[in-house]
Design a protein around this motif. Structure first.
Motif, short mmCIF file in Angstrom:
data_model
loop_
_atom_site.label_atom_id
_atom_site.label_comp_id
_atom_site.label_asym_id
_atom_site.label_seq_id
_atom_site.Cartn_x
_atom_site.Cartn_y
_atom_site.Cartn_z
N THR A 107 0.85 -1.20 0.00
CA THR A 107 0.00 0.00 0.00
C THR A 107 0.88 1.24 0.00
OG1 THR A 107 -0.17 -0.21 2.42
CG2 THR A 107 -2.00 -1.08 1.10
N ARG A 114 -3.34 2.35 -3.62
CA ARG A 114 -4.61 1.65 -3.52
C ARG A 114 -4.62 0.86 -2.20
NH1 ARG A 114 -5.48 4.89 -6.48
NH2 ARG A 114 -6.27 4.86 -8.62
N ARG A 132 -7.32 -0.46 -0.94
CA ARG A 132 -8.49 -1.34 -0.88
C ARG A 132 -8.15 -2.79 -0.50
NH1 ARG A 132 -13.74 -0.64 -1.89
NH2 ARG A 132 -14.95 -2.57 -1.95
N GLU A 177 -15.06 5.24 0.33
CA GLU A 177 -14.05 5.78 -0.58
C GLU A 177 -14.45 7.16 -1.07
OE1 GLU A 177 -12.43 1.63 -2.64
OE2 GLU A 177 -13.74 3.00 -3.78
N GLY A 217 -10.59 2.95 -4.91
CA GLY A 217 -9.39 2.25 -4.47
C GLY A 217 -8.77 2.80 -3.20
N ARG A 218 -9.11 4.04 -2.83
CA ARG A 218 -8.57 4.67 -1.63
C ARG A 218 -9.57 4.41 -0.49
NH1 ARG A 218 -4.55 8.16 -2.70
NH2 ARG A 218 -3.81 7.29 -0.72
#
Length: 448
Positions: A29, A38, A40, A61, A65-66
């Motif tokens: 990460t 990302r 996730r 989010e 992805g964040r």
């Protein structure tokens, strides 16, 4: 209502904290600050294990992805304020060629877990998971609701993480008055018989600045008294060489008094507030312990990046620099005025990123309980308050009225330089330190 003498921290919990730390490290990460991180996969990892503990986590989010994860573990006293426990899922970059082991291997070797995030802060993420899962297995309920937040983007702007949560999902933190997170309660060996445990009760504000100098573009062979590079270089040099005056906050005063007493030096708060008191002379007497406070007795401004020109024989029309500034509580106006004076009339500055400074009371029942939790598992501990030189997600959660403390407990052996491993090469954490942390967190969270 649980009896805290009946600890749920069993062999399974101790095994899980090591496994979770290792497996979280393996999930890369890396946050370079350019938006390509990302979180996730790590968020889904922790969410799955929270679900297995009977919790109902939500994944949130701002940017695809964040991902952030928030869950609430209900306490037995409905009239009690809730407590926030938060940790971030992103990590800073690591260059594998520089490491003894691959930074995303999560290798467990000779009783140590290796990898990026081992101390900042996938260890704490894992400890919280191990504690709440142990509670679920043993039917433990703490007194207060515990709100658990795993955040994205702490290693950059926090815009996709705690900033987003505080601004858009404040309802998830209803009732939270205090919070705990990273950068405190680790062993700092200040001498052969002096094991300090600094608990953070403050943070300097973040003042990342952009400096811009404009000038007259021209040929490199010609005289140019309006050279943007020269103007910028002068401002950068003045900023880098500036000696900021001492400004002692309540947290730092408390730290100095306690550290002085441990070194046999009689110093009171009144002494520290006396005009002419030489703080630097006191720091020189504190030996290694001075590292805990020396960066927070003043503001700071360190030039870090320069950008100018596109060809050696062309004088550019503008030049840019970046400065990492840190501001103590209550000194914003002084900082601004000083930067105006140091940059001068030919260089403009503004904030690239600006965040508030924090203070938390050190004479509070909460700090006393944090101290007691460490002392319960290390009777030789000397718990002292300190102010972080940098910042954490506590800044964003402070906007919700949540008072933050740095409390991520680890019992470390002599010679283990915890501070150097933050963002450093060969980041790692001893297995025994993780076991200590799980026990201390369980004790504190049940008594908080």
């Amino acid at each position: 209502m649980a009896d805290v003498t009946d600890t749920p921290i069993d062999a399974r919990a101790l095994d899980e904290v090591v496994t979770f730390t290792s497996e979280l490290i393996r999930i890369d990460t890396t946050n370079r600050g350019d938006g390509d991180c990302r979180e996730r996969p790590a968020a889904e990892y922790v969410a799955e294990r929270l679900v297995n503990a009977g919790l109902d986590p939500v994944l949130l989010e701002r940017t695809p992805g964040r991902t952030n994860v928030v869950a609430r573990y209900e306490g037995w006293d409905p009239g009690a304020d809730a407590l926030l426990v938060h940790g971030h899922l992103d990590v800073v970059p690591a260059e594998p060629a520089d490491w003894t082991v691959h930074p995303f291997s999560g290798e467990v070797r000779d009783g140590v877990v290796w990898g990026r995030g081992a101390v900042d802060m996938k260890n704490m993420d894992a400890m919280v998971l191990a504690v709440v899962r142990a509670w679920a297995r043993h039917g433990i309920r703490p007194r207060r609701d515990i709100v658990i937040a795993y955040t994205a983007d702490e290693e950059a702007s926090a815009e996709d993480g705690s900033g987003f949560l505080a601004a858009e999902h404040a309802d998830l933190f209803d009732g939270c008055t205090e919070g705990i997170s990273e950068s405190g309660a680790y062993t700092f060996h200040a001498g052969p018989d002096m094991a300090l445990y600094p608990v953070a009760a403050g943070e300097r504000g973040t003042a990342w600045m952009r400096l811009t100098a404009d000038g007259r573009a021209g040929h490199g062979s010609k005289v140019n008294r309006e050279n943007a590079v020269t103007r910028l270089a002068g401002a950068v040099a003045r900023i880098g060489e500036h000696h900021w005056p001492v400004r002692l906050t309540p947290t730092v005063k408390a730290a100095l008094v306690e550290l002085a007493a441990l070194h046999g030096i009689d110093v009171t708060r009144a002494d520290l507030e006396t005009t002419g008191f030489d703080v630097d002379e006191l720091l020189a007497k504190l030996g290694p312990a001075a590292k805990l406070v020396e960066a927070t007795v003043r503001n700071s401004s360190n030039p870090t990046m320069l950008n100018a020109g596109y060809k050696l024989n062309v004088i550019p029309g503008n030049a840019t620099a970046y400065v990492d500034g840190r501001i103590l509580p209550g000194t914003d106006e002084e900082f601004h005025a000083t930067m105006d004076a140091l940059t001068g009339p030919d260089v403009h500055w503004d904030f690239y990123h600006n965040e508030i400074a924090l203070q938390a009371p050190v004479d509070s029942p909460t700090f006393a309980k944090l101290r007691a939790a460490i002392e319960a598992f290390d009777p030789d501990a000397h718990v002292v308050p300190f102010c972080m030189s940098g910042g954490t997600d506590a800044k964003q959660f402070a906007r919700l009225g949540i008072t933050g403390y740095g409390f991520s407990p680890l019992k470390l052996p002599p010679g283990f330089d915890y501070q150097a491993l933050f963002h450093g090469v060969d980041e790692r954490v001893p297995v025994d330190a993780l076991h200590f942390g799980v026990r201390v967190l369980d004790h504190y969270l049940q008594t908080a």
